[in-house]
Design an enzyme around this catalytic site. Structure first.
Site, mmCIF file in Angstrom:
data_model
loop_
_atom_site.group_PDB
_atom_site.id
_atom_site.type_symbol
_atom_site.label_atom_id
_atom_site.label_comp_id
_atom_site.label_asym_id
_atom_site.label_seq_id
_atom_site.Cartn_x
_atom_site.Cartn_y
_atom_site.Cartn_z
ATOM 1 N N ASP A 58 -50.355 65.568 -41.923
ATOM 2 C CA ASP A 58 -51.790 65.344 -41.712
ATOM 3 C C ASP A 58 -52.110 63.847 -41.840
ATOM 4 O OD1 ASP A 58 -52.421 68.278 -41.705
ATOM 5 O OD2 ASP A 58 -51.571 68.085 -43.706
ATOM 6 N N HIS A 93 -53.423 71.805 -47.432
ATOM 7 C CA HIS A 93 -52.884 71.690 -46.074
ATOM 8 C C HIS A 93 -53.381 72.903 -45.287
ATOM 9 C CE1 HIS A 93 -50.411 71.262 -42.579
ATOM 10 N NE2 HIS A 93 -49.929 72.460 -42.778
HETATM 11 P P1 NAX Z 1 -39.460 78.860 -38.096
HETATM 12 O O1 NAX Z 1 -39.995 80.259 -38.004
HETATM 13 O O2 NAX Z 1 -38.879 78.209 -36.898
HETATM 14 O O3 NAX Z 1 -38.356 78.811 -39.246
HETATM 15 C C1 NAX Z 1 -38.551 79.369 -40.497
HETATM 16 C C2 NAX Z 1 -37.199 79.784 -41.014
HETATM 17 O O4 NAX Z 1 -37.366 80.207 -42.365
HETATM 18 C C3 NAX Z 1 -36.566 80.950 -40.250
HETATM 19 O O5 NAX Z 1 -35.242 80.634 -39.868
HETATM 20 C C4 NAX Z 1 -36.617 82.086 -41.262
HETATM 21 O O6 NAX Z 1 -35.541 83.004 -41.112
HETATM 22 C C5 NAX Z 1 -36.515 81.299 -42.568
HETATM 23 N N1 NAX Z 1 -36.890 82.042 -43.763
HETATM 24 C C6 NAX Z 1 -37.822 83.019 -43.895
HETATM 25 N N2 NAX Z 1 -37.814 83.503 -45.148
HETATM 26 C C7 NAX Z 1 -36.881 82.808 -45.828
HETATM 27 C C8 NAX Z 1 -36.401 82.863 -47.162
HETATM 28 N N3 NAX Z 1 -36.885 83.743 -48.040
HETATM 29 N N4 NAX Z 1 -35.418 82.005 -47.522
HETATM 30 C C9 NAX Z 1 -34.897 81.141 -46.645
HETATM 31 N N5 NAX Z 1 -35.297 81.054 -45.350
HETATM 32 C C10 NAX Z 1 -36.288 81.878 -44.957
HETATM 33 O O7 NAX Z 1 -40.659 78.009 -38.715
HETATM 34 P P2 NAX Z 1 -40.867 76.422 -38.718
HETATM 35 O O8 NAX Z 1 -41.592 76.027 -37.492
HETATM 36 O O9 NAX Z 1 -39.589 75.751 -39.057
HETATM 37 O O10 NAX Z 1 -41.926 76.294 -39.918
HETATM 38 C C11 NAX Z 1 -41.564 76.529 -41.255
HETATM 39 C C12 NAX Z 1 -42.794 76.544 -42.139
HETATM 40 O O11 NAX Z 1 -43.437 75.269 -42.126
HETATM 41 C C13 NAX Z 1 -43.869 77.542 -41.738
HETATM 42 O O12 NAX Z 1 -44.345 78.209 -42.908
HETATM 43 C C14 NAX Z 1 -44.970 76.664 -41.168
HETATM 44 O O13 NAX Z 1 -46.232 77.275 -41.280
HETATM 45 C C15 NAX Z 1 -44.838 75.462 -42.054
HETATM 46 N N6 NAX Z 1 -45.465 74.210 -41.590
HETATM 47 C C16 NAX Z 1 -45.981 73.392 -42.534
HETATM 48 C C17 NAX Z 1 -46.508 72.152 -42.228
HETATM 49 C C18 NAX Z 1 -47.063 71.259 -43.288
HETATM 50 O O14 NAX Z 1 -47.600 70.220 -42.915
HETATM 51 N N7 NAX Z 1 -46.988 71.575 -44.591
HETATM 52 C C19 NAX Z 1 -46.595 71.691 -40.818
HETATM 53 C C20 NAX Z 1 -45.645 72.398 -39.902
HETATM 54 C C21 NAX Z 1 -45.469 73.877 -40.176
HETATM 55 O O15 NAX Z 1 -46.527 74.571 -39.586
#
Ligand code: NAX
Length: 332
Positions: free
Chosen positions: A159, A187
């Site tokens: 952000d 966030h």
């Molecule tokens: P993806 O869905 O591409 O990847 C997430 C991965 O996490 C998947 O491979 C899934 O299998 C894995 N996962 C799920 N549960 C798990 C667990 N218990 N232990 C280990 N791995 C696990 O998502 P991606 O685009 O990489 O985003 C990841 C996270 O970042 C999401 O929650 C998203 O909302 C968040 N974000 C946060 C941002 C921030 O500024 N704080 C911005 C970007 C993003 O939106």
């Protein structure tokens, strides 16, 4: 050359990790003198995908990258880690309420907090990226009582980077000429992107961004809404959420925590509130911080006007509500 450090990335088979892993392995985050062992945690159904990621990491042929361990077991992933990027989280599925999303993630971050408590170094630096990032960081720290609370942070750097870039575009300057824009709060769409203290370096000297832009309607409303909704705008265009920019921001956050902020500059991080600026204690709230010797301090005594104060109240109330919901889940 230094001994390698162990670094865990959760959600390692996901899209943010895909960009983040390269930065860590290439030395952009922990520096060009620091070798790293990577611990890649994901869930069992993703292990095949993770094998492919491991192959690509090998094929990078990067000298700083030492051991790589793909695993679905938190006990192995968190063993001895000096830094943790908690990216993996349960995504919001169609028809899922915010409450259900929070419930699913509270469980994940409880387990990971317990694993950090048991297996990680006591000085581990934890960055939570997975949403709802602020409350996930709070839960995680709660379940890791042997690790200081200040070692748990949530990412609002994306952000901040978005806000800095938007101000630079508006001023028609290079992005690094703009400094000290602040992200306050959660966030989420209640965050408060605040340009009131930001500066721009021009050939005539360092000036206040607010006086150079000189447009209160744009600064207090249009800019604020643009940053609050930027994530949604990226999803609408790309059909997927921000990944490259999120990974870059995660690297920026950890690098500044590791090496410190530049004199006269601050960055925004979600940290456990100590009551600064009247924000309730024991929520993870994004504040401006300066960092030295791997320790951050919240920037104090910035003037906050009534309009800013009401925006801080909105975002801190949302975080208190999230904390209540999370505690209700944990009591069950
Ligand atoms: P993806 O869905 O591409 O990847 C997430 C991965 O996490 C998947 O491979 C899934 O299998 C894995 N996962 C799920 N549960 C798990 C667990 N218990 N232990 C280990 N791995 C696990 O998502 P991606 O685009 O990489 O985003 C990841 C996270 O970042 C999401 O929650 C998203 O909302 C968040 N974000 C946060 C941002 C921030 O500024 N704080 C911005 C970007 C993003 O939106």
């Amino acid at each position: 050359m230094a001994e390698p450090i162990d670094v865990v990335i959760t959600g390692a088979a996901g899209q943010i990790a895909y960009s983040l892993l390269y930065q860590i392995a290439a030395g952009t985050v922990f520096g060009p003198q620091q070798p790293v062992n990577l611990r890649l945690l994901d869930i069992p159904p993703m292990m095949k995908v993770l094998d492919g990621v491991v192959m690509e990491l090998e094929d990078l042929a990067l000298p700083l990258l030492r051991e790589v361990l793909p695993t679905a077991e938190p006990a192995k992933a968190f063993n001895n880690v000096a830094a943790a990027f908690l990216v993996g989280a349960m995504p919001r599925k169609e028809g899922m309420e915010r409450k259900d999303l929070l419930a699913a993630n509270v469980e994940i971050f409880k387990v990971q907090g317990e694993a950090l408590d048991k297996y990680a170094r006591k000085d581990v630096k934890v960055l939570v990226v997975g949403n709802p990032a602020n409350t996930n960081a709070l839960i995680c720290s709660h379940y890791a009582p042997s690790i200081p609370k200040e070692n748990f942070t949530a990412m609002t750097r994306l952000d901040q980077n978005r806000a800095q870039a938007a101000l630079a575009t508006r001023l028609n300057v290079q992005v690094d000429q703009v400094k000290n824009v602040i992200i306050w709060g959660n966030h989420s769409s209640t965050q408060y992107p605040d340009a009131a203290h930001a500066t721009v370096t021009l050939s005539s000297g360092v000036k206040a961004v607010s006086s150079e832009i000189n447009d209160d309607e744009w600064l207090n409303n249009i800019f604020v809404t643009m940053i609050q909704k930027r994530g949604a705008a990226v999803i609408a265009a790309r059909k997927m959420s921000s990944a490259m920019s999120a990974a870059k921001a995660a690297g920026d956050h950890m690098r500044d925590w590791w090496f410190g902020t530049k004199p006269g500059e601050w960055v925004s991080m979600g940290v456990v509130s100590d009551g600064s600026y009247g924000i309730p204690k024991d929520i993870v709230f994004s504040f401006p911080v300066t960092i030295k010797d791997k320790r951050y301090e919240i920037v104090q005594n910035l003037p906050i006007n009534d309009s800013a104060k009401s925006k801080l109240d909105i975002t801190s109330k949302e975080l208190e509500e999230e904390r209540t919901e999370a505690n209700n889940v944990l009591k069950k």
